[in-house]
Scaffold this motif. Structure first.
Motif, mmCIF file in Angstrom:
data_model
loop_
_atom_site.group_PDB
_atom_site.id
_atom_site.type_symbol
_atom_site.label_atom_id
_atom_site.label_comp_id
_atom_site.label_asym_id
_atom_site.label_seq_id
_atom_site.Cartn_x
_atom_site.Cartn_y
_atom_site.Cartn_z
ATOM 1 N N TYR A 46 0.860 -1.182 0.000
ATOM 2 C CA TYR A 46 0.000 0.000 0.000
ATOM 3 C C TYR A 46 0.897 1.232 0.000
ATOM 4 N N ILE A 53 3.762 0.370 2.308
ATOM 5 C CA ILE A 53 3.511 -0.541 3.428
ATOM 6 C C ILE A 53 3.265 -1.916 2.824
ATOM 7 N N ALA A 55 1.769 -5.246 2.757
ATOM 8 C CA ALA A 55 0.670 -5.940 3.444
ATOM 9 C C ALA A 55 0.756 -7.450 3.229
ATOM 10 N N PRO A 74 -3.537 -12.980 12.593
ATOM 11 C CA PRO A 74 -3.732 -11.850 13.502
ATOM 12 C C PRO A 74 -4.253 -10.605 12.780
ATOM 13 N N SER A 75 -4.849 -9.721 13.563
ATOM 14 C CA SER A 75 -5.402 -8.491 12.993
ATOM 15 C C SER A 75 -4.319 -7.717 12.239
ATOM 16 N N GLY A 76 -4.674 -7.234 11.069
ATOM 17 C CA GLY A 76 -3.745 -6.419 10.284
ATOM 18 C C GLY A 76 -2.750 -7.230 9.471
ATOM 19 N N CYS A 77 -2.945 -8.568 9.423
ATOM 20 C CA CYS A 77 -1.944 -9.393 8.727
ATOM 21 C C CYS A 77 -2.163 -9.428 7.221
ATOM 22 N N GLY A 78 -3.286 -8.899 6.760
ATOM 23 C CA GLY A 78 -3.481 -8.833 5.310
ATOM 24 C C GLY A 78 -4.573 -9.742 4.768
ATOM 25 N N LYS A 79 -5.437 -10.259 5.668
ATOM 26 C CA LYS A 79 -6.502 -11.168 5.214
ATOM 27 C C LYS A 79 -7.450 -10.469 4.239
ATOM 28 N N SER A 80 -7.935 -9.293 4.658
ATOM 29 C CA SER A 80 -8.877 -8.573 3.790
ATOM 30 C C SER A 80 -8.199 -8.134 2.496
ATOM 31 N N THR A 81 -6.920 -7.822 2.605
ATOM 32 C CA THR A 81 -6.170 -7.418 1.415
ATOM 33 C C THR A 81 -6.151 -8.562 0.400
ATOM 34 N N GLU A 193 -15.066 -12.050 7.139
ATOM 35 C CA GLU A 193 -15.613 -12.051 8.499
ATOM 36 C C GLU A 193 -17.117 -11.797 8.485
ATOM 37 N N HIS A 244 1.681 -9.160 10.115
ATOM 38 C CA HIS A 244 2.048 -8.189 9.101
ATOM 39 C C HIS A 244 3.549 -8.185 8.792
HETATM 40 N N1 LIG Z 1 -5.923 1.310 1.912
HETATM 41 C C1 LIG Z 1 -4.865 1.110 2.699
HETATM 42 N N2 LIG Z 1 -3.817 1.956 2.710
HETATM 43 C C2 LIG Z 1 -2.715 1.759 3.474
HETATM 44 N N3 LIG Z 1 -2.581 0.691 4.283
HETATM 45 C C3 LIG Z 1 -3.594 -0.206 4.329
HETATM 46 C C4 LIG Z 1 -4.780 -0.053 3.538
HETATM 47 N N4 LIG Z 1 -5.606 -1.108 3.782
HETATM 48 C C5 LIG Z 1 -4.942 -1.865 4.675
HETATM 49 N N5 LIG Z 1 -3.745 -1.352 5.001
HETATM 50 C C6 LIG Z 1 -2.745 -1.940 5.906
HETATM 51 O O1 LIG Z 1 -2.397 -3.219 5.392
HETATM 52 C C7 LIG Z 1 -2.304 -4.177 6.437
HETATM 53 C C8 LIG Z 1 -3.252 -5.314 6.195
HETATM 54 O O2 LIG Z 1 -4.604 -4.849 6.327
HETATM 55 P P1 LIG Z 1 -5.862 -5.811 6.174
HETATM 56 O O3 LIG Z 1 -7.076 -4.980 6.302
HETATM 57 O O4 LIG Z 1 -5.711 -6.617 4.947
HETATM 58 O O5 LIG Z 1 -5.671 -6.775 7.457
HETATM 59 P P2 LIG Z 1 -6.652 -7.857 8.078
HETATM 60 O O6 LIG Z 1 -5.840 -9.099 8.280
HETATM 61 O O7 LIG Z 1 -7.887 -7.978 7.273
HETATM 62 O O8 LIG Z 1 -6.983 -7.231 9.510
HETATM 63 P P3 LIG Z 1 -8.291 -7.413 10.430
HETATM 64 O O9 LIG Z 1 -8.209 -8.800 11.027
HETATM 65 O O10 LIG Z 1 -8.132 -6.368 11.489
HETATM 66 O O11 LIG Z 1 -9.495 -7.215 9.564
HETATM 67 C C9 LIG Z 1 -2.534 -3.407 7.732
HETATM 68 O O12 LIG Z 1 -1.285 -3.045 8.257
HETATM 69 C C10 LIG Z 1 -3.319 -2.186 7.288
HETATM 70 O O13 LIG Z 1 -3.060 -1.106 8.136
#
Ligand SMILES: Nc1ncnc2c1ncn2[C@@H]1O[C@H](COP(=O)(O)OP(=O)(O)OP(=O)(O)O)[C@@H](O)[C@H]1O
Ligand SMILES: [Mg+2]
Length: 289
Positions: A46, A53, A55, A74-81, A193, A244
């Motif tokens: 990102y 950053i 992801a 874990p939260s923020g590890c990039g699942k949604s990405t 989720e 992450h």
């Molecule tokens: N649009 C964006 N711009 C910059 N950084 C982003 C963006 N979207 C996500 N991130 C960063 O990328 C990383 C992965 O985010 P992501 O939402 O994929 O995590 P996640 O595993 O789904 O977390 P959660 O369990 O909290 O939903 C995080 O560090 C987040 O801060």
């Protein structure tokens, strides 16, 4: 559709193979050479305020037809990405993601997405919401109307079909969202989720419904959760991402969902086997934080 996939999906796991400290167990192609999605060396950066950053880092695995994949991490590890890449909302910085051998570019009806807070049309009825996709695609009314009823029935909302979305509970809204995605006959259902905001009892009932729909329709499902039990109760395969930036640190085949469906094993959660997997996954995820 022949049901042999149900056997093949759960063939006894092969030898445990360790590659880069990841346990790969028995996720052989469900049908040889029939990968639905290939994810190959995917990185996602990102653009942060102070620079890129990372992801996701070097994500590589295949998704086979009719798998029910749950992704933990874990939260923020990039699942949604990762899900957004599969949906085509964003493109990988490096590597490739292909569906049926073709690079995924942009969104498509063939990939249905279900979010934690479903973006439904609150002032329209369940029926209108479920009909939205096929209508927008220009399918003739006489073709999609029976489908609308069929999918409303699949998610057990027939008696609420005329209710407006704002009149429904959270669990019902999620069921509408599932019907709305399924009616387009997507090649894969992407769920981020989806039951995270529901109370425990409602969550259990939509989990049961989702598992049954998966089993009955043979849809491929890619499901993100941070709940280890939820993953074990639904998945045919569980993938764990590291903290992450997300890398694959575990990839295992599990068969609790099959046991629940075939043997009605409602108390499976209390079995030593279930406990063993739960502890193993929890330890792995907690070790990341
Ligand atoms: N649009 C964006 N711009 C910059 N950084 C982003 C963006 N979207 C996500 N991130 C960063 O990328 C990383 C992965 O985010 P992501 O939402 O994929 O995590 P996640 O595993 O789904 O977390 P959660 O369990 O909290 O939903 C995080 O560090 C987040 O801060
Ligand atoms: Mg997320």
């Amino acid at each position: 559709m022949s049901d042999t996939w149900k056997e093949k999906l759960y063939e006894p796991a092969g030898e445990l193979v360790q590659v880069d400290n990841v346990n790969y167990v028995g996720h052989e192609p469900v049908i040889e050479g029939e990968e639905l999605i290939t994810i190959d060396g995917v990185d996602l950066d990102y653009h942060g305020k102070t620079g890129p950053i990372k992801a996701l880092e070097n994500i590589t695995f295949n998704i086979y037809p009719r798998e029910f994949i749950c992704v933990l991490g874990p939260s923020g590890c990039g699942k949604s990405t990762l899900l957004k890449i599969l949906a085509g909302f964003i493109n990988p910085t490096a590597g490739s993601v292909k569906l049926d051998g073709e690079e995924i570019v942009g969104t498509d009806w063939h990939r249905g997405v279900v979010f934690q807070h479903p973006p439904l049309y609150e002032w329209f009825s369940v029926r209108t919401n479920v009909a939205f996709g096929p209508k927008m695609r220009g399918l003739p009314k006489e073709e999609y109307e029976p489908l609308v009823e069929e999918y409303i029935d699949k998610v057990k909302l027939t008696e609420f079909a005329d209710k407006k979305i704002y009149e429904l509970s959270g669990g019902m809204k999620q069921r509408v969202s599932i019907a709305r995605a399924l009616i387009n006959n997507p090649e894969i259902l992407l769920m981020d989720e989806p039951f995270g905001a529901l109370d425990a009892l409602t969550r259990e009932s939509v989990q049961d419904l989702t598992r049954q729909i998966w089993w009955d329709t043979g849809k491929t499902i890619f499901f993100i959760t941070h709940d280890v039990e939820e993953a074990l109760l639904l998945a045919s395969r569980i993938i764990v991402l590291s903290k992450h930036p997300g890398r694959v640190i575990e990839d295992i085949q599990v068969n609790f969902s099959r046991q629940i469906i075939e043997d009605g094993a409602t108390d499976l959660k209390f079995s030593p086997e279930f406990y063993k997997y739960r502890e193993m996954l929890l330890r792995l995820i907690n070790s990341q934080e």
